[in-house]
Design a protein around this motif. Structure first.
Motif, short mmCIF file in Angstrom:
data_model
loop_
_atom_site.label_atom_id
_atom_site.label_comp_id
_atom_site.label_asym_id
_atom_site.label_seq_id
_atom_site.Cartn_x
_atom_site.Cartn_y
_atom_site.Cartn_z
N VAL A 108 1.11 -1.17 -0.01
CA VAL A 108 0.01 0.10 0.04
C VAL A 108 0.92 1.37 0.09
O VAL A 108 1.80 1.42 0.79
N PRO A 110 -0.38 4.93 0.42
CA PRO A 110 -1.23 5.62 0.48
C PRO A 110 -1.24 7.32 -0.05
O PRO A 110 -0.02 7.83 -0.24
N SER A 112 -3.75 10.97 0.55
CA SER A 112 -5.00 11.61 1.10
C SER A 112 -5.66 12.63 0.27
O SER A 112 -6.65 12.72 0.46
N PHE A 121 -4.22 6.54 -4.28
CA PHE A 121 -4.05 5.66 -3.19
C PHE A 121 -3.95 4.43 -3.88
O PHE A 121 -4.81 3.52 -4.18
N GLU A 140 -5.94 1.48 -7.81
CA GLU A 140 -5.58 2.98 -7.49
C GLU A 140 -6.86 3.72 -7.45
O GLU A 140 -7.77 4.04 -8.42
N LEU A 141 -6.99 4.42 -5.95
CA LEU A 141 -8.11 5.00 -5.95
C LEU A 141 -7.79 6.64 -6.20
O LEU A 141 -6.77 6.89 -5.77
N GLU A 145 -12.48 8.66 -3.55
CA GLU A 145 -12.43 7.44 -3.29
C GLU A 145 -10.84 7.52 -2.13
O GLU A 145 -10.91 6.44 -1.33
N LYS A 146 -10.30 8.47 -2.19
CA LYS A 146 -9.06 8.27 -1.15
C LYS A 146 -9.53 8.72 0.21
O LYS A 146 -8.61 8.90 1.13
N LYS A 148 -10.44 8.56 3.89
CA LYS A 148 -9.62 7.51 4.87
C LYS A 148 -10.56 6.22 5.05
O LYS A 148 -10.08 5.27 4.85
N TYR A 150 -12.93 5.16 3.46
CA TYR A 150 -13.30 4.10 2.23
C TYR A 150 -11.99 3.33 1.78
O TYR A 150 -12.33 2.25 1.67
N SER A 151 -10.77 3.96 1.76
CA SER A 151 -9.68 3.38 1.70
C SER A 151 -9.47 2.19 2.59
O SER A 151 -8.92 1.19 2.20
N ILE A 154 -11.62 -0.75 1.53
CA ILE A 154 -11.15 -1.49 0.53
C ILE A 154 -10.01 -2.13 0.87
O ILE A 154 -9.70 -3.67 0.41
#
Length: 257
Positions: A108, A110, A112, A121, A140-141, A145-146, A148, A150-151, A154
Motif C-alpha cells: 500500500v 497511501p 489522502s 491511493f 488505484e483510488l 475514493e481516497k 480514509k 473508504y480506502s 477497500i
C-alpha cells in the motif's frame, strides 16, 4: 515567421510534429503562444481511442501492437520521454493467475489528497510461490475514493478476499495513524518507513522482473501498473510502482524499514 502573421488573428497554422522530449520545437510552440486558440490533436486521446476514426482499421491495428513502447507514446500520443526507464516493455512477462500461492502480501502506497492531479491511493496484491512472485491485482483510488474510511474498507476487503498474510503499509507522517487504525480491524499490518529512494527499491527487484521470476497477470488494474512501470522513474505518477515493490516484501525475510 510568426512575427509576420496576420495581426487581425485570421491566420491558421497546422503544425505537424511529434513530441520526442519534454523540451523541443513542438512543446515550445504550444507553450509560448498561450494567447492563441490552440488545438493539440494526438493520434490517440487520453482514453486510447483514435482521434481519427476514418483511419484504415489495419493501420490502427498495426500501431496498437506497439502501444506500450516509448516511440509510440512520443509519435502518436504526444507524450514526451523523460529519460531512460528501468524496465522495458520487452522485459515484462505476462501469464495467468495460479490456483494456489504459498503466501500473499498487499503493498500500500497511501495518498489522502482529493485533488485530481495528485498520486492515487495505490494497492497491489502479489502471490508468492517457490519459483517467484505473481502480481494478482492493482487498484488505484482517485479523488474522493481516497477518503480514509473508504480506502481502509477497500484494504480490509482485499485482505480477507485474498486471505493475505500481511498488509505492507508505507506509514510516513500522518499515515502512521492510518496503519495503526488498520491494525484494530483484525488485519496484520507491517509499517514501512522507507530509508531508500524509490528507484533503488525497484532496482533491487530489477533482475527478477527481467528474468520472468516476477509475473504480471491479466487481472484487474495490472495493465495500469505496467504503464506506470514502463515510464518509471520519469512518469507523472508512480504510486502503483511503489505499492508493487512493497507487495514483494515478506515479513519473515525482509527488514521493513
Amino acid at each position: 515567421l510568426f512575427g509576420g502573421l496576420d495581426v487581425l488573428g485570421k491566420t491558421q497554422i497546422i503544425f505537424l510534429g511529434n513530441v520526442i522530449n519534454v523540451d523541443g520545437c513542438v512543446p515550445r510552440i504550444y507553450n509560448e503562444y498561450k494567447e492563441w486558440d490552440r488545438f493539440r490533436v494526438p493520434l490517440y486521446n487520453n482514453e486510447w481511442e483514435p482521434n481519427r476514426p476514418y483511419m484504415p482499421q489495419e493501420v490502427l491495428q498495426e500501431l496498437d501492437k506497439n502501444k506500450d513502447t516509448i516511440a509510440y507514446m512520443q509519435n502518436y500520443a504526444l507524450i514526451p520521454y523523460w529519460g531512460e526507464g528501468i524496465i522495458k516493455a520487452g522485459q515484462i512477462h505476462r501469464w495467468s493467475k495460479k490456483d494456489r500461492y504459498d503466501s500473499i502480501y498487499i503493498g500500500v502506497d497511501p495518498a489522502s489528497s482529493t485533488k485530481q492531479l495528485t498520486d492515487g491511493f495505490a494497492m497491489v496484491i502479489s502471490g508468492h510461490h517457490k519459483n517467484g512472485i505473481d502480481i494478482l491485482e492493482a487498484i488505484e483510488l482517485k479523488w474522493e475514493e481516497k477518503d480514509k474510511q473508504y480506502s481502509m474498507n477497500i484494504i480490509e476487503w482485499l485482505y480477507f478476499k485474498y486471505k493475505a498474510n500481511s498488509v505492507n503499509f508505507e506509514s510516513v507522517g500522518a499515515y502512521t495513524y492510518m496503519a495503526d487504525d488498520l491494525k484494530k480491524t483484525r488485519i496484520s499490518v507491517h509499517n514501512i518507513n522507507p530509508h531508500k529512494d524509490k528507484v533503488t527499491r525497484l532496482k533491487e527487484f530489477e533482475s527478477e522482473i527481467k528474468h520472468g521470476e516476477i509475473i504480471f497477470t491479466d487481472w484487474p488494474g495490472v495493465d495500469k501498473l505496467i504503464d506506470q512501470l514502463l515510464l518509471f522513474p520519469n512518469g507523472k505518477h508512480d504510486d502503483l510502482v511503489d505499492a508493487m515493490v512493497y507487495s514483494f516484501y515478506k515479513s519473515n525475510t525482509h527488514i521493513l524499514l
